[in-house]
Design a protein around this motif. Structure first.
Motif, mmCIF file in Angstrom:
data_model
loop_
_atom_site.group_PDB
_atom_site.id
_atom_site.type_symbol
_atom_site.label_atom_id
_atom_site.label_comp_id
_atom_site.label_asym_id
_atom_site.label_seq_id
_atom_site.Cartn_x
_atom_site.Cartn_y
_atom_site.Cartn_z
ATOM 1 N N SER A 1 0.841 -1.184 0.000
ATOM 2 C CA SER A 1 0.000 0.000 0.000
ATOM 3 C C SER A 1 0.879 1.237 0.000
ATOM 4 O O SER A 1 2.010 1.206 0.488
ATOM 5 N N GLY A 2 0.370 2.305 -0.541
ATOM 6 C CA GLY A 2 1.105 3.549 -0.577
ATOM 7 C C GLY A 2 2.098 3.674 -1.709
ATOM 8 O O GLY A 2 2.936 4.578 -1.684
ATOM 9 N N VAL A 3 2.028 2.795 -2.706
ATOM 10 C CA VAL A 3 2.942 2.828 -3.839
ATOM 11 C C VAL A 3 2.351 3.707 -4.925
ATOM 12 O O VAL A 3 1.213 3.493 -5.357
ATOM 13 N N THR A 4 3.119 4.675 -5.369
ATOM 14 C CA THR A 4 2.673 5.585 -6.418
ATOM 15 C C THR A 4 3.543 5.517 -7.664
ATOM 16 O O THR A 4 3.233 6.167 -8.661
ATOM 17 N N GLU A 5 4.605 4.736 -7.637
ATOM 18 C CA GLU A 5 5.546 4.660 -8.744
ATOM 19 C C GLU A 5 5.088 3.660 -9.795
ATOM 20 O O GLU A 5 4.580 2.583 -9.468
ATOM 21 N N ASP A 6 5.284 4.004 -11.063
ATOM 22 C CA ASP A 6 5.051 3.057 -12.145
ATOM 23 C C ASP A 6 6.222 2.095 -12.303
ATOM 24 O O ASP A 6 6.038 0.972 -12.781
ATOM 25 N N LYS A 7 7.411 2.523 -11.921
ATOM 26 C CA LYS A 7 8.595 1.679 -11.912
ATOM 27 C C LYS A 7 8.785 1.160 -10.495
ATOM 28 O O LYS A 7 9.006 1.936 -9.566
ATOM 29 N N TRP A 8 8.729 -0.180 -10.325
ATOM 30 C CA TRP A 8 8.682 -0.731 -8.989
ATOM 31 C C TRP A 8 9.158 -2.173 -8.992
ATOM 32 O O TRP A 8 9.182 -2.836 -10.036
ATOM 33 N N THR A 9 9.567 -2.623 -7.826
ATOM 34 C CA THR A 9 10.016 -3.994 -7.643
ATOM 35 C C THR A 9 9.433 -4.548 -6.353
ATOM 36 O O THR A 9 9.455 -3.876 -5.321
ATOM 37 N N MET A 10 8.930 -5.746 -6.410
ATOM 38 C CA MET A 10 8.487 -6.461 -5.223
ATOM 39 C C MET A 10 9.037 -7.875 -5.271
ATOM 40 O O MET A 10 9.013 -8.513 -6.318
ATOM 41 N N GLY A 11 9.540 -8.342 -4.138
ATOM 42 C CA GLY A 11 10.126 -9.667 -4.115
ATOM 43 C C GLY A 11 10.229 -10.226 -2.720
ATOM 44 O O GLY A 11 9.632 -9.714 -1.769
#
Length: 123
Positions: A25-35
């Motif tokens: 939650s709280g992510v506003t970036e179009d460029k992002w990484t989750m792992g």
């Protein structure tokens, strides 16, 4: 402020599968990484798998330790990443931490971390 919510850990028989979920939650970036990283009492915290995206471009990275057994899926609407590990081994037992940030290369040092979810694989 980015916050992560993890779920899916538990006690699993070896040879079975586990699916871990991480919602950001709280992510506003179009460029992002989750792992995901994992850590046991014996091993140092190690990378497991991650998904990076930049607009429509998407890249999945999987560690050798789970290569061929791990799969990642993303729900863009919910900003959720699922990690499924198949054919679990006892050495997969660890606390699994979701982490999110901009770049995969700096994820471990500069990413936002979840609380972790315990995966215990029984023989």
């Amino acid at each position: 402020q980015v916050q992560l919510e993890e779920s899916g850990g538990g006690l699993v028989q070896s040879g079975r599968s586990v699916t871990l979920s991480c919602t950001a939650s709280g992510v506003t970036e179009d460029k992002w990484t989750m792992g995901w990283f994992r850590q046991s009492s014996e091993k140092e915290r190690e990378f497991v798998a991650a998904m990076s995206w930049d607009g429509d471009a998407q890249t999945t990275t999987v560690a050798d330790s789970v290569k061929g057994r791990a799969a990642l899926a993303r729900d863009k609407i919910d900003n959720t990443v699922l990690l499924q590990i198949n054919r679990l081994k006892t050495e997969d037992s660890a606390i699994y931490y979701c982490v999110a940030g901009v770049q995969l290369a700096t994820l471990k040092d500069f990413g936002t971390w979840g609380q972790g979810t315990q995966v215990t694989v029984s023989s």
